[in-house]
Design a protein around this motif. Structure first.
Motif, PDB file in Angstrom:
ATOM      1  N   UNK A 184       0.868  -1.178   0.000  1.00  0.00           N
ATOM      2  CA  UNK A 184       0.000   0.000   0.000  1.00  0.00           C
ATOM      3  C   UNK A 184       0.900   1.222   0.000  1.00  0.00           C
ATOM      4  N   UNK A 185       0.866   1.960  -1.087  1.00  0.00           N
ATOM      5  CA  UNK A 185       1.689   3.170  -1.174  1.00  0.00           C
ATOM      6  C   UNK A 185       1.033   4.191  -2.092  1.00  0.00           C
ATOM      7  N   UNK A 186       1.691   5.286  -2.320  1.00  0.00           N
ATOM      8  CA  UNK A 186       1.109   6.355  -3.127  1.00  0.00           C
ATOM      9  C   UNK A 186       0.776   5.908  -4.544  1.00  0.00           C
ATOM     10  N   UNK A 187       1.503   4.936  -5.068  1.00  0.00           N
ATOM     11  CA  UNK A 187       1.241   4.430  -6.410  1.00  0.00           C
ATOM     12  C   UNK A 187       0.252   3.270  -6.408  1.00  0.00           C
ATOM     13  N   UNK A 188       0.322   2.415  -5.418  1.00  0.00           N
ATOM     14  CA  UNK A 188      -0.529   1.234  -5.345  1.00  0.00           C
ATOM     15  C   UNK A 188      -1.479   1.372  -4.159  1.00  0.00           C
ATOM     16  N   UNK A 189      -2.684   1.863  -4.422  1.00  0.00           N
ATOM     17  CA  UNK A 189      -3.645   2.155  -3.368  1.00  0.00           C
ATOM     18  C   UNK A 189      -4.828   1.170  -3.363  1.00  0.00           C
ATOM     19  N   UNK A 244       9.597   6.518 -16.122  1.00  0.00           N
ATOM     20  CA  UNK A 244       8.161   6.681 -15.894  1.00  0.00           C
ATOM     21  C   UNK A 244       7.872   6.939 -14.415  1.00  0.00           C
ATOM     22  N   UNK A 245       8.622   6.284 -13.551  1.00  0.00           N
ATOM     23  CA  UNK A 245       8.410   6.446 -12.108  1.00  0.00           C
ATOM     24  C   UNK A 245       8.815   7.841 -11.646  1.00  0.00           C
ATOM     25  N   UNK A 246       9.985   8.304 -12.074  1.00  0.00           N
ATOM     26  CA  UNK A 246      10.460   9.613 -11.597  1.00  0.00           C
ATOM     27  C   UNK A 246       9.567  10.746 -12.085  1.00  0.00           C
ATOM     28  N   UNK A 247       8.950  10.584 -13.229  1.00  0.00           N
ATOM     29  CA  UNK A 247       8.008  11.609 -13.695  1.00  0.00           C
ATOM     30  C   UNK A 247       6.837  11.734 -12.726  1.00  0.00           C
ATOM     31  N   UNK A 248       6.365  10.610 -12.226  1.00  0.00           N
ATOM     32  CA  UNK A 248       5.244  10.631 -11.283  1.00  0.00           C
ATOM     33  C   UNK A 248       5.685  11.067  -9.893  1.00  0.00           C
ATOM     34  N   UNK A 249       6.910  10.730  -9.520  1.00  0.00           N
ATOM     35  CA  UNK A 249       7.450  11.205  -8.245  1.00  0.00           C
ATOM     36  C   UNK A 249       7.525  12.732  -8.249  1.00  0.00           C
ATOM     37  N   UNK A 250       7.903  13.293  -9.366  1.00  0.00           N
ATOM     38  CA  UNK A 250       7.991  14.752  -9.457  1.00  0.00           C
ATOM     39  C   UNK A 250       6.622  15.395  -9.271  1.00  0.00           C
ATOM     40  N   UNK A 251       5.572  14.764  -9.760  1.00  0.00           N
ATOM     41  CA  UNK A 251       4.224  15.302  -9.565  1.00  0.00           C
ATOM     42  C   UNK A 251       3.844  15.283  -8.088  1.00  0.00           C
ATOM     43  N   UNK A 253       6.039  15.517  -5.646  1.00  0.00           N
ATOM     44  CA  UNK A 253       6.856  16.574  -5.046  1.00  0.00           C
ATOM     45  C   UNK A 253       6.180  17.949  -5.208  1.00  0.00           C
ATOM     46  N   UNK A 254       5.594  18.171  -6.364  1.00  0.00           N
ATOM     47  CA  UNK A 254       4.893  19.438  -6.595  1.00  0.00           C
ATOM     48  C   UNK A 254       3.685  19.583  -5.677  1.00  0.00           C
ATOM     49  N   UNK A 255       3.004  18.473  -5.397  1.00  0.00           N
ATOM     50  CA  UNK A 255       1.880  18.519  -4.461  1.00  0.00           C
ATOM     51  C   UNK A 255       2.352  18.891  -3.056  1.00  0.00           C
ATOM     52  N   UNK A 256       3.474  18.343  -2.657  1.00  0.00           N
ATOM     53  CA  UNK A 256       4.018  18.651  -1.326  1.00  0.00           C
ATOM     54  C   UNK A 256       4.320  20.140  -1.225  1.00  0.00           C
ATOM     55  N   UNK A 257       4.885  20.689  -2.277  1.00  0.00           N
ATOM     56  CA  UNK A 257       5.198  22.117  -2.288  1.00  0.00           C
ATOM     57  C   UNK A 257       3.923  22.961  -2.280  1.00  0.00           C
ATOM     58  N   UNK A 258       2.924  22.530  -3.021  1.00  0.00           N
ATOM     59  CA  UNK A 258       1.682  23.322  -3.096  1.00  0.00           C
ATOM     60  C   UNK A 258       0.943  23.355  -1.759  1.00  0.00           C
ATOM     61  N   UNK A 259       1.153  22.329  -0.923  1.00  0.00           N
ATOM     62  CA  UNK A 259       0.541  22.321   0.407  1.00  0.00           C
ATOM     63  C   UNK A 259       1.453  22.954   1.457  1.00  0.00           C
ATOM     64  N   UNK A 314      -3.774  13.371  -2.583  1.00  0.00           N
ATOM     65  CA  UNK A 314      -2.762  12.403  -3.005  1.00  0.00           C
ATOM     66  C   UNK A 314      -3.360  11.127  -3.584  1.00  0.00           C
ATOM     67  N   UNK A 315      -4.647  10.916  -3.394  1.00  0.00           N
ATOM     68  CA  UNK A 315      -5.293   9.745  -3.996  1.00  0.00           C
ATOM     69  C   UNK A 315      -5.133   9.748  -5.514  1.00  0.00           C
ATOM     70  N   UNK A 316      -4.928  10.922  -6.103  1.00  0.00           N
ATOM     71  CA  UNK A 316      -4.845  11.021  -7.556  1.00  0.00           C
ATOM     72  C   UNK A 316      -3.616  10.331  -8.131  1.00  0.00           C
ATOM     73  N   UNK A 317      -2.662   9.969  -7.269  1.00  0.00           N
ATOM     74  CA  UNK A 317      -1.436   9.341  -7.750  1.00  0.00           C
ATOM     75  C   UNK A 317      -1.537   7.820  -7.837  1.00  0.00           C
TER      76      UNK A 317
END
Length: 328
Positions: A184-189, A244-251, A253-259, A314-317
């Motif tokens: 269970x993680x941000x990618x596999x929910x 492919x993974x790092x592209x999603x990790x960057x998204x 990271x942007x969420x963390x900054x926006x909050x 974060x569910x969107x990931x």
């Protein structure tokens, strides 16, 4: 270090658990002295849950843990796992439990786990994988229940096969397991759909693994990173998977900054806190092979929980990427 209860029949355990795969081998070169330093520091920092397995260095991880715990006075809960006898991993629908988890095999294997850890009774014995094909005749679990009656096991669990995690739902509802170990993680929910609610319904403990997606969710890898061939991640992230993974990790990271949390929370903190946001989760395993990783992962428990609106965002990931273990 905050604690949570491991199932209705289980003890209070640290919400961050020590993942002991790497100290047994399989993640590249590892020195036993460094492993022992990491284990001791984790215990010093309040970790009282350690997850290991037969397959982590053919018992070497268990042996290191047993050696460290001989010199500690704290009460430490150790969960280990029995792998099935030789055959497909995970077991195919055509595998017979008699060939993979026979009574004689399980008894001999449990004795090996006891010897490696240097104990008379296992805190938790998990079958390291499973198949839905055995759900209607789950004799391997019946053997473990008999071993519990004989005093060799306390709690009984199953670690889910990546391809079919929901196969444990029937086992939970039938009262056959005290604990399940799930991805269970941000990618596999996907565990949020049924596994976690059924765990709450049945009082089953939940151990979360792969919370950092084998290190990718720490945010420390670049798109062109290649792991050494003696590190299992060399295949896990083969081909274009790391890009492919790092592209999603960057998204993320942007969420963390926006909050507005990037100054206080690392990527790893957010990944661990995301899993811990579910009250059904008893502990989240974080792999720790050195002192630096222990310091990083144990500090997470001291941080405030993520805002509920951020957890929802974060569910969107959630990423339906299939199962990488079986190839691309």
């Amino acid at each position: 270090m905050h604690t949570r209860q491991l199932s209705t029949a289980g003890p209070q355990i640290s919400e961050i658990g020590f993942g002991a795969w790497a100290i047994g081998g399989g993640w590249g070169k590892q020195e036993d002295a460094e492993s022992m330093r990491a284990l001791n520091m984790a215990i010093d920092r309040g970790v009282n849950f350690i997850d290991t397995a037969q397959g982590y260095g053919d018992g070497h991880s268990e042996q290191i843990i047993g050696e460290v715990l001989k010199n500690r006075s704290e009460s430490i809960f150790v969960a280990t796992k029995t792998a099935p006898a030789e055959g497909p991993w995970p077991p195919s629908p055509y595998c017979r439990w008699q060939d993979r988890y026979s009574a004689a095999y399980l008894r001999a294997n449990v004795n090996e786990r006891l010897n490696n850890l240097g104990v008379d009774r296992l805190d938790l014995l998990q079958l390291h994988t499973w198949t839905r094909a055995w759900n209607d005749d789950p004799q391997p679990l019946m053997v473990l229940h008999r071993l519990r009656d004989e005093g060799k096991i306390n709690l009984i669990g199953v670690s889910t096969p990546e391809q079919d995690q929901d196969c444990v739902i029937q086992l939970m509802r039938n009262g056959l397991v005290d604990v399940v170990q799930v991805i269970f993680n941000l990618f596999n929910q996907e565990a949020a759909a049924q596994i976690l609610p059924v765990a709450a319904e049945t009082g089953t403990g939940v151990i979360v693994r792969v919370s950092l997606d084998e290190g990718a969710l720490t945010g420390k890898y670049t798109a062109d990173h290649v792991f050494p061939e003696d590190d299992f991640r060399h295949r896990y992230f083969e081909g274009d998977r790391m890009r492919r993974t790092t592209e999603r990790v960057e998204a993320i990271r942007q969420d963390i900054e926006s909050f507005g949390l990037s100054e206080d929370y690392t990527m790893a903190d957010v990944a661990l806190k995301f899993a811990l946001a579910r009250p059904e989760v008893s502990t989240v395993i974080a792999g720790m092979r050195n002192v630096k990783q222990v310091e990083q992962n144990t500090r997470t428990s001291q941080l405030r929980d993520l805002p509920s609106e951020m957890v929802t965002h974060l569910h969107r990931h959630n990423w339906q990427r299939g199962v990488w273990y079986s190839g691309k």
